[in-house]
Design a protein around this motif. Structure first.
Motif, PDB file in Angstrom:
ATOM      1  N   GLU A  72      52.330  93.665  88.046  1.00 51.77           N
ATOM      2  CA  GLU A  72      53.692  94.088  87.710  1.00 51.77           C
ATOM      3  C   GLU A  72      54.703  93.810  88.828  1.00 51.77           C
ATOM      4  OE1 GLU A  72      51.878  97.259  90.100  1.00 51.77           O
ATOM      5  OE2 GLU A  72      51.183  96.084  88.386  1.00 51.77           O
ATOM      6  N   ARG A  73      54.234  93.281  89.952  1.00 49.03           N
ATOM      7  CA  ARG A  73      55.152  92.956  91.046  1.00 49.03           C
ATOM      8  C   ARG A  73      55.675  91.513  90.955  1.00 49.03           C
ATOM      9  NH1 ARG A  73      57.514  96.955  91.911  1.00 49.03           N
ATOM     10  NH2 ARG A  73      58.449  95.895  93.710  1.00 49.03           N
ATOM     11  N   ILE A  74      55.315  90.773  89.916  1.00 45.28           N
ATOM     12  CA  ILE A  74      55.899  89.445  89.691  1.00 45.28           C
ATOM     13  C   ILE A  74      57.362  89.616  89.303  1.00 45.28           C
ATOM     14  CG2 ILE A  74      55.849  87.320  88.329  1.00 45.28           C
ATOM     15  CD1 ILE A  74      52.902  87.836  87.777  1.00 45.28           C
ATOM     16  N   ILE A  75      58.252  88.927  90.027  1.00 41.92           N
ATOM     17  CA  ILE A  75      59.673  88.991  89.670  1.00 41.92           C
ATOM     18  C   ILE A  75      60.262  87.608  89.379  1.00 41.92           C
ATOM     19  CG2 ILE A  75      60.018  91.094  91.021  1.00 41.92           C
ATOM     20  CD1 ILE A  75      61.617  89.263  93.015  1.00 41.92           C
ATOM     21  N   HIS A  76      59.439  86.550  89.527  1.00 38.53           N
ATOM     22  CA  HIS A  76      59.986  85.200  89.390  1.00 38.53           C
ATOM     23  C   HIS A  76      58.834  84.252  89.071  1.00 38.53           C
ATOM     24  CE1 HIS A  76      63.402  82.568  89.938  1.00 38.53           C
ATOM     25  NE2 HIS A  76      62.852  81.866  90.911  1.00 38.53           N
ATOM     26  N   VAL A  77      59.092  83.242  88.255  1.00 41.56           N
ATOM     27  CA  VAL A  77      58.052  82.302  87.833  1.00 41.56           C
ATOM     28  C   VAL A  77      58.523  80.869  88.017  1.00 41.56           C
ATOM     29  CG1 VAL A  77      56.748  81.422  85.851  1.00 41.56           C
ATOM     30  CG2 VAL A  77      57.025  83.891  86.144  1.00 41.56           C
ATOM     31  N   HIS A  78      57.700  80.065  88.710  1.00 44.01           N
ATOM     32  CA  HIS A  78      57.858  78.612  88.749  1.00 44.01           C
ATOM     33  C   HIS A  78      56.900  78.049  87.709  1.00 44.01           C
ATOM     34  CE1 HIS A  78      59.281  78.648  93.227  1.00 44.01           C
ATOM     35  NE2 HIS A  78      60.224  79.021  92.375  1.00 44.01           N
ATOM     36  N   ILE A  79      57.438  77.516  86.633  1.00 42.55           N
ATOM     37  CA  ILE A  79      56.599  77.068  85.530  1.00 42.55           C
ATOM     38  C   ILE A  79      56.465  75.557  85.528  1.00 42.55           C
ATOM     39  CG2 ILE A  79      58.480  76.993  83.813  1.00 42.55           C
ATOM     40  CD1 ILE A  79      56.368  78.206  81.810  1.00 42.55           C
ATOM     41  N   ASN A  80      55.253  75.089  85.335  1.00 43.30           N
ATOM     42  CA  ASN A  80      54.914  73.664  85.286  1.00 43.30           C
ATOM     43  C   ASN A  80      53.587  73.552  84.546  1.00 43.30           C
ATOM     44  OD1 ASN A  80      53.196  74.466  87.712  1.00 43.30           O
ATOM     45  ND2 ASN A  80      55.255  74.522  88.597  1.00 43.30           N
ATOM     46  N   ASP A  81      53.084  72.366  84.432  1.00 42.97           N
ATOM     47  CA  ASP A  81      51.880  72.125  83.641  1.00 42.97           C
ATOM     48  C   ASP A  81      50.873  71.373  84.495  1.00 42.97           C
ATOM     49  OD1 ASP A  81      50.221  72.089  81.379  1.00 42.97           O
ATOM     50  OD2 ASP A  81      51.840  71.444  80.046  1.00 42.97           O
ATOM     51  N   ASN A  82      49.673  71.228  83.999  1.00 40.16           N
ATOM     52  CA  ASN A  82      48.651  70.445  84.694  1.00 40.16           C
ATOM     53  C   ASN A  82      47.608  69.991  83.688  1.00 40.16           C
ATOM     54  OD1 ASN A  82      46.181  72.462  84.852  1.00 40.16           O
ATOM     55  ND2 ASN A  82      48.004  73.646  85.450  1.00 40.16           N
ATOM     56  N   ALA A  83      46.820  69.026  84.118  1.00 40.12           N
ATOM     57  CA  ALA A  83      45.723  68.488  83.312  1.00 40.12           C
ATOM     58  C   ALA A  83      44.689  67.935  84.287  1.00 40.12           C
ATOM     59  CB  ALA A  83      46.238  67.393  82.375  1.00 40.12           C
ATOM     60  N   PRO A  84      43.468  67.673  83.832  1.00 41.39           N
ATOM     61  CA  PRO A  84      42.466  67.106  84.740  1.00 41.39           C
ATOM     62  C   PRO A  84      43.000  65.879  85.470  1.00 41.39           C
ATOM     63  CG  PRO A  84      41.429  67.752  82.691  1.00 41.39           C
ATOM     64  CD  PRO A  84      42.914  67.925  82.488  1.00 41.39           C
ATOM     65  N   GLY A  85      42.981  65.932  86.799  1.00 42.26           N
ATOM     66  CA  GLY A  85      43.465  64.833  87.621  1.00 42.26           C
ATOM     67  C   GLY A  85      44.951  64.883  87.918  1.00 42.26           C
ATOM     68  N   TYR A  86      45.666  65.846  87.334  1.00 46.56           N
ATOM     69  CA  TYR A  86      47.124  65.957  87.535  1.00 46.56           C
ATOM     70  C   TYR A  86      47.470  67.428  87.728  1.00 46.56           C
ATOM     71  CZ  TYR A  86      46.990  61.260  85.544  1.00 46.56           C
ATOM     72  OH  TYR A  86      46.699  59.938  85.293  1.00 46.56           O
ATOM     73  N   ASP A  87      47.796  67.785  88.975  1.00 48.54           N
ATOM     74  CA  ASP A  87      48.023  69.208  89.249  1.00 48.54           C
ATOM     75  C   ASP A  87      49.466  69.640  89.051  1.00 48.54           C
ATOM     76  OD1 ASP A  87      49.330  68.195  91.523  1.00 48.54           O
ATOM     77  OD2 ASP A  87      47.686  68.697  92.875  1.00 48.54           O
ATOM     78  N   CYS A  88      50.373  68.693  88.801  1.00 45.17           N
ATOM     79  CA  CYS A  88      51.776  69.063  88.602  1.00 45.17           C
ATOM     80  C   CYS A  88      52.410  68.154  87.559  1.00 45.17           C
ATOM     81  CB  CYS A  88      52.556  68.986  89.916  1.00 45.17           C
ATOM     82  SG  CYS A  88      54.273  69.521  89.769  1.00 45.17           S
ATOM     83  N   LEU A  89      52.681  68.713  86.406  1.00 42.91           N
ATOM     84  CA  LEU A  89      53.317  67.985  85.312  1.00 42.91           C
ATOM     85  C   LEU A  89      54.437  68.840  84.736  1.00 42.91           C
ATOM     86  CD1 LEU A  89      50.083  66.843  83.434  1.00 42.91           C
ATOM     87  CD2 LEU A  89      51.574  65.362  84.812  1.00 42.91           C
ATOM     88  N   LEU A  90      55.346  68.203  84.036  1.00 39.27           N
ATOM     89  CA  LEU A  90      56.363  68.952  83.324  1.00 39.27           C
ATOM     90  C   LEU A  90      55.725  69.791  82.219  1.00 39.27           C
ATOM     91  CD1 LEU A  90      59.223  66.334  82.967  1.00 39.27           C
ATOM     92  CD2 LEU A  90      59.416  68.547  84.112  1.00 39.27           C
ATOM     93  N   PRO A  91      56.271  70.976  81.941  1.00 37.59           N
ATOM     94  CA  PRO A  91      55.740  71.773  80.829  1.00 37.59           C
ATOM     95  C   PRO A  91      55.679  70.970  79.537  1.00 37.59           C
ATOM     96  CG  PRO A  91      57.309  73.056  82.109  1.00 37.59           C
ATOM     97  CD  PRO A  91      57.364  71.650  82.647  1.00 37.59           C
TER      98      PRO A  91
END
Length: 260
Positions: free
Chosen positions: A192-211
């Motif tokens: 409950e202490r989460i106040i902010h989210v950096h949202i992105n996506d991933n897949a095998p071999g790709y750790d940072c993709l657009l949602p």
């Protein structure tokens, strides 16, 4: 929840140019990366705030360019440097106030395996920075970051237990994946202490993709946030190398808006 975007998506484009570009694409909620000392100046901040006001946009959060040095500045054994760094971080709080932001993001201590300060000292240092931020109306939020002490869900959970309501967190899905951690486990550690989210996506071999470009179960993620009564925003944060065309950012916006 609302949908927003980080100016980091267009880095290394100059901040004012990336901000203007994203505004022209109908983004209206932002995390702003301040990238150098001159971006603390009143004239520069006034330019950004005016741009936001013209478009009816809001700047929710500020990300310091000193994030990579916070271990040296704030979490070393040298007490005087810590005290001086508290004074320095007032610049970020003042900048956030000028821009209308309410959150300043913290990375914390890098290369922590060889560090000599204890967890309790880390927590107390953070608490001092948190209290200072509160005096400016700003919440300093600890982000989970790969290769930093905050990469561990166990550490985050202990931090939350130690500090109670005197802490806040930013969850970043890609950073959990890069650290070899389950983003859902990290989310549960922050609770409950989460106040902010950096949202992105991933897949095998790709750790940072657009949602929408990977395999993340965003509905499960949304449901978990709601279990913790999350009332913050979803800020798209990827890097310029993670997409080819600006239109892809607009497509990602449509994906994230379905979660709000």
């Amino acid at each position: 929840m609302r949908m927003g975007i980080s100016t980091a998506c267009l880095y290394p484009l100059e901040l004012e140019r990336s901000f203007q570009t994203l505004l022209s694409m109908d983004f209206r909620l932002f995390e702003v990366f301040l990238n150098t000392f001159s971006e603390f100046t009143p004239n520069y901040l006034r330019e950004l705030r005016t741009m936001a006001d013209v478009y009816g946009a809001e700047i929710k959060s500020v990300h310091p360019f000193t994030s990579g040095y916070e271990g040296f500045l704030l979490f070393s054994e040298y007490e005087r440097r810590f005290q001086d760094s508290l004074e320095f971080y007032k610049h970020y709080f003042e900048a956030a106030n000028y821009l209308g932001a309410s959150i300043v993001v913290l990375h914390g201590q890098r290369d922590y395996a060889s560090a000599n300060i204890s967890e309790s000292t880390y927590f107390e240092r953070y608490a001092a920075l948190f209290e200072l931020g509160q005096s400016y109306g700003i919440t300093v939020a600890q982000e989970n970051v790969n290769k930093f002490r905050s990469e561990s869900p166990g550490f985050i959970r202990r931090m939350r237990d130690y500090l109670g309501e005197e802490c806040a967190f930013v969850i970043d899905l890609k950073q959990a994946v890069r650290a070899g951690q389950d983003p859902f486990t990290m989310c549960e550690a922050m609770g409950e202490r989460i106040i902010h989210v950096h949202i992105n996506d991933n897949a095998p071999g790709y750790d940072c993709l657009l949602p929408g470009r990977g395999t993340v179960d965003f509905q499960r993620f949304r449901n978990l946030l709601l279990e913790f009564h999350y009332q913050g925003d979803l800020i798209i944060e990827v890097y310029r190398k993670n997409f080819s065309n600006l239109t892809e950012l607009q497509e990602a916006r449509e994906i994230v808006q379905q979660l709000t």
